[in-house]
Design an enzyme around this catalytic site. Structure first.
Site, PDB file in Angstrom:
ATOM      1  N   ASP A 174      25.723 -26.033  -1.037  1.00 32.10           N
ATOM      2  CA  ASP A 174      25.756 -27.099  -2.057  1.00 32.10           C
ATOM      3  C   ASP A 174      24.327 -27.480  -2.460  1.00 32.10           C
ATOM      4  O   ASP A 174      23.829 -28.553  -2.137  1.00 32.10           O
ATOM      5  CB  ASP A 174      26.516 -28.309  -1.509  1.00 32.10           C
ATOM      6  N   HIS A 213      67.351  10.354  15.111  1.00 29.19           N
ATOM      7  CA  HIS A 213      68.634  10.213  15.804  1.00 29.19           C
ATOM      8  C   HIS A 213      69.495   9.190  15.064  1.00 29.19           C
ATOM      9  O   HIS A 213      68.995   8.168  14.604  1.00 29.19           O
ATOM     10  CB  HIS A 213      68.381   9.729  17.243  1.00 29.19           C
ATOM     11  N   ASN A 214      70.797   9.489  14.941  1.00 31.23           N
ATOM     12  CA  ASN A 214      71.716   8.581  14.240  1.00 31.23           C
ATOM     13  C   ASN A 214      71.077   8.045  12.956  1.00 31.23           C
ATOM     14  O   ASN A 214      70.972   6.845  12.718  1.00 31.23           O
ATOM     15  CB  ASN A 214      72.127   7.415  15.149  1.00 31.23           C
ATOM     16  N   GLU A 260      70.469  13.497  11.499  1.00 36.35           N
ATOM     17  CA  GLU A 260      71.741  13.631  12.216  1.00 36.35           C
ATOM     18  C   GLU A 260      72.879  13.039  11.405  1.00 36.35           C
ATOM     19  O   GLU A 260      72.730  11.983  10.769  1.00 36.35           O
ATOM     20  CB  GLU A 260      71.658  12.929  13.572  1.00 36.35           C
ATOM     21  N   HIS A 289      78.912   5.567  13.605  1.00 32.73           N
ATOM     22  CA  HIS A 289      78.821   5.717  15.047  1.00 32.73           C
ATOM     23  C   HIS A 289      80.206   5.467  15.628  1.00 32.73           C
ATOM     24  O   HIS A 289      80.651   4.320  15.690  1.00 32.73           O
ATOM     25  CB  HIS A 289      77.790   4.745  15.622  1.00 32.73           C
ATOM     26  N   GLU A 336      77.142  16.289  14.284  1.00 33.47           N
ATOM     27  CA  GLU A 336      77.978  15.955  15.431  1.00 33.47           C
ATOM     28  C   GLU A 336      79.384  15.802  14.871  1.00 33.47           C
ATOM     29  O   GLU A 336      79.711  14.810  14.231  1.00 33.47           O
ATOM     30  CB  GLU A 336      77.499  14.682  16.123  1.00 33.47           C
ATOM     31  N   ASN A 360      39.838 -17.228  17.289  1.00 35.80           N
ATOM     32  CA  ASN A 360      39.988 -17.911  15.994  1.00 35.80           C
ATOM     33  C   ASN A 360      39.302 -17.236  14.813  1.00 35.80           C
ATOM     34  O   ASN A 360      38.701 -17.897  13.975  1.00 35.80           O
ATOM     35  CB  ASN A 360      39.465 -19.357  16.107  1.00 35.80           C
TER      36      ASN A 360
END
Length: 783
Positions: A209, A330-331, A360, A375, A425, A702
């Site tokens: 300032d 997977h799945n 899958e 599933h 599957e 911080n």
């Protein structure tokens, strides 16, 4: 082509001074994006009504508009007491024209096809499905969003930081008078993730300032910014080499590149860097590099920690398919947990966009003779098999164009062109298996491999290169592939099926009827039961492969590591998570990769360290989803054992020296105004057991904006070809677990030496736009 402007970037101080002189934030951000006067940007800033679609009965008009920061979309909410929603354009993965999303296909009629579009998000957030009032308006929304998202993604790291800081300054300036009071300065510090006491604010404020007016304006804001963004570590490094009247000459830059960065560099290379990164035209004319130019160069992706030569496909892709690690899910259909979570075609799209090359499909009989995927025996939702195959077909090999086109989807990276394996599957009746076969044949067409490549019975796998753009089916088969080349083939349609089970101690087998049409599509990945390594060696053909539950696979990897490695030289192995992982948690893939297992399937929908490792393993080689295994894992007579580490070509002992120097613009973990991070950095090595190590810095209190540590670590790495290096930042908490802030994982052999910035990913694996870590790396041959 990107729409980003190519003119030289101005220094941060010069850009900020324009802001400080009262230039409106919207003008600053428009200029930063290179979209001054652009009609597409103006369209978004004006906004308009769109129909938001959630279900066939929930379709409501909402007003959408881009905010002044040119980064945040605002959406009006009609709910009482609810704040209007916003989302960041940084979170957008794609913008799709038409009824392409699962939601729009289910919840809208065909006649609105040309008015529909979807916003696809990077994280697990649901798609935003929208309908415009006309086809022309819909195209305008898509075109405009794609353009601005593209330009945001193409901003340099420095520009992203400026964009963010401009927005924070504007938020802190509560009364919008283009001046900053002491309280507004403190508010700004909180917004950029720095906690400071009132005395420090007062000291900093008095320093800036100069007019003694009690507020900061104009040059005073510029001075405040310069003090705040000063990077002492860059000053020190630059000062060591800036020997020409306070600047770096081309020769000074060559010296830096040779000595510190360990790069082969010539004067021509230095001139190219100066020409590309120096923002000061006077300095550029004199072939000098300023400190701003030096920092801009260090922030460029090609100068960061990942070897740029490894970003594109650089490995030999002509080896047999089983000689590669393959990114596997997977799945894949699940968005959340394994018990009651939603199934969605979007889950397949997201996995494919993340480089997954083996997905899958759990297939069950559905109504109306249409097989479904879900599933089994759980409350997970069901999706049509044919819809999944369509989604896979559309997104498996999608090439993303750099230019912005109405019919094209914008994504950050092109999808891999290397083959996708569909792991079936199969729980369906023979009748619905026939339907499955018809759907795959009609939808995938000639891209589906239905016979061996070449003439006659193959003796080995084809290569990823030979299989570009192709789909392969993994599943059960009625007979041996060899039988198709004999006069007689088996008529019996009974097969023994190995299926995934919750039981970790026993494989589950059952007799299942198999449709010949589906059986004939299984060429290179015939599912069989595993009866031991000796049996596999004697009785299994190269294309016959077993799937292992994680528990059994881990046991083999620990107790019979060399036998497992040798098995995987000639055969494929697929690993899947334990059935007890109903929360879709993951397992550590490293021991299985160390044993040479190619298909280590993980739950892609679950953010975790294991998925970070998967992202790091497949970060290189063009993010193709294929990584060539080391030579010692492709030799049938290999003696490599990751547990005992007997002497061999795999032992190339290296010493890794890491100096963690500083971090920049870390995100808040807790979005509360008063919350500031206390960051610490962890450096971890993953690989063979002898290489696994972890070290961490002290927390920096911080300050998430520009914390510094200057701490040195040393690691011994014995098998660098299998090692990964993970940098992670956590928010320290003395009374509970630390919170995750960001991470970056990459292969050890892809590290660049010297002073390097490390980009950071969030927990979902998406890039944090402005955040980064600054380190020094040195790799030496151990004596």
């Amino acid at each position: 082509m990107s729409c980003i402007r190519k003119e030289p970037e101005k220094s941060r101080s010069e850009e900020l001074l324009q802001y400080a002189r009262g230039q409106k934030v919207i003008q600053m951000n428009v200029k930063l994006l290179g979209l001054e006067g652009d009609p597409d940007l103006q369209f978004l800033l004006k906004g308009g009504d769109l129909l938001k679609v959630l279900s066939p009965s929930w379709k409501k008009t909402r007003y959408f508009r881009l905010q002044e920061d040119c980064k945040t979309m605002w959406r009006e909410s009609k709910k009482t007491f609810k704040k209007n929603d916003t989302f960041s354009l940084d979170d957008i993965s794609a913008v799709q024209m038409g009824r392409q999303s699962e939601g729009l296909k289910k919840n809208t009629e065909e006649q609105v096809e040309d008015r529909c579009f979807s916003i696809i998000f990077k994280s697990r957030r649901k798609n935003l499905d929208l309908v415009s009032s006309s086809e022309e308006e819909g195209k305008q929304w898509v075109k405009s969003l794609q353009k601005v998202v593209s330009n945001l993604n193409n901003l340099s790291r420095k520009q992203k930081t400026e964009h963010w800081i401009f927005s924070c300054l504007r938020k802190a300036d509560k009364n919008k008078d283009d001046n900053l009071s002491p309280s507004e300065v403190k508010s700004f510090m909180h917004l950029i993730n720095i906690e400071v006491d009132d005395e420090y604010v007062e000291m900093l404020f008095k320093k800036c300032d100069r007019s003694k007016s009690g507020t900061l304006a104009g040059e005073e804001i510029k001075h405040f910014y310069d003090l705040l963004t000063q990077r002492d570590e860059i000053d020190v490094i630059y000062g060591e080499y800036a020997k020409t009247t306070g600047f770096m000459s081309a020769q000074n830059l060559v010296d830096f590149l040779l000595k510190e960065q360990r790069e082969k560099a010539t004067l021509a290379d230095a001139h190219r860097i100066i020409e590309t990164y120096e923002p000061d035209e006077n300095a550029k004319e004199k072939k000098l590099l300023s400190k701003d130019g030096f920092l801009m160069y260090l922030n460029h992706p090609d100068a960061m920690i990942l070897n740029p030569d490894h970003k594109d496909v650089y490995q030999d892709m002509s080896q047999p398919l089983n000689h590669y690690f393959i990114s596997s899910s997977h799945n894949t259909y699940l968005m959340e947990d394994q018990l009651k979570g939603p199934s969605s075609t979007e889950a397949y799209i997201r996995a494919l966009q993340k480089g997954c090359r083996c997905v899958e499909l759990d297939c069950w009989d559905g109504s109306d003779n249409e097989p479904v995927i879900y599933h089994g025996y759980t409350l997970t939702s069901k999706i049509l098999f044919k819809d999944v195959i369509k989604a896979i077909s559309e997104h498996a090999f999608k090439v993303c164009l750099a230019s912005v086109g109405i019919q094209h989807v914008f994504t950050q990276h092109p999808t891999s062109q290397y083959p996708v394996i569909l792991s079936l599957e199969n729980h369906c009746s023979v009748e619905q298996q026939e339907v499955m076969a018809r759907h795959m044949s009609s939808i995938l067409g000639s891209a589906l491999i239905t016979s061996p490549l070449g003439d006659g019975m193959p003796t080995n796998f084809p290569s990823p290169e030979e299989l570009k753009g192709k789909f392969l089916i993994k599943g059960k088969r009625l007979n041996k592939l060899e039988d198709t080349f004999a006069e007689a083939a088996a008529d019996d349609n009974d097969v023994t099926e190995e299926e995934e089970s919750n039981d970790e101690d026993a494989q589950k087998e059952k007799n299942t009827k198999l449709a010949k049409e589906l059986s004939d599509m299984v060429i290179y990945f015939k599912s069989v039961h595993f009866h031991g390594f000796e049996d596999a060696q004697k009785n299994l053909s190269f294309y016959e492969m077993a799937s292992f539950k994680e528990g059994k696979a881990m046991k083999l990897a620990e107790e019979s590591a060399n036998a497992y490695v040798r098995h995987n030289v000639e055969k494929f192995s697929r690993i899947y998570p334990a059935g007890s992982r109903t929360d879709s948690s993951n397992y550590n893939p490293l021991p299985l990769w160390n044993a040479g297992c190619q298909i280590v399937a993980l739950n892609f929908q679950t953010p975790c360290t294991d998925m970070d490792m998967n992202q790091g393993r497949f970060l290189v080689n063009g993010k193709s989803g294929y990584i060539l295994k080391p030579a010692f894992m492709r030799d049938v007579a290999t003696e490599f054992d990751p547990i005992t580490l007997t002497r061999g070509d795999w032992l190339t002992h290296k010493t890794l020296h890491v100096m963690v120097i500083s971090a920049q613009q870390l995100p808040k973990v807790n979005q509360k105004k008063s919350s500031i991070v206390d960051p610490l950095v962890k450096v971890e090595i993953y690989g063979v057991p002898a290489d696994v190590a972890e070290k961490e810095t002290k927390p920096f209190d911080n300050n998430g904006f520009n914390p510094s540590w200057n701490e040195n670590f040393q690691f011994d790495v014995y098998v660098p070809e299998l090692a990964l290096v993970r940098f992670s930042i956590e928010d320290y908490d003395s009374s509970s677990d630390n919170d995750f802030v960001g991470q970056y994982t990459l292969p050890f052999n892809s590290l660049k030496m010297g002073y390097r910035h490390v980009p950071l990913f969030n927990k979902n694996g998406d890039l944090l736009p402005s955040a980064g870590l600054f380190v020094h790396i040195m790799v030496l041959d151990a004596e």
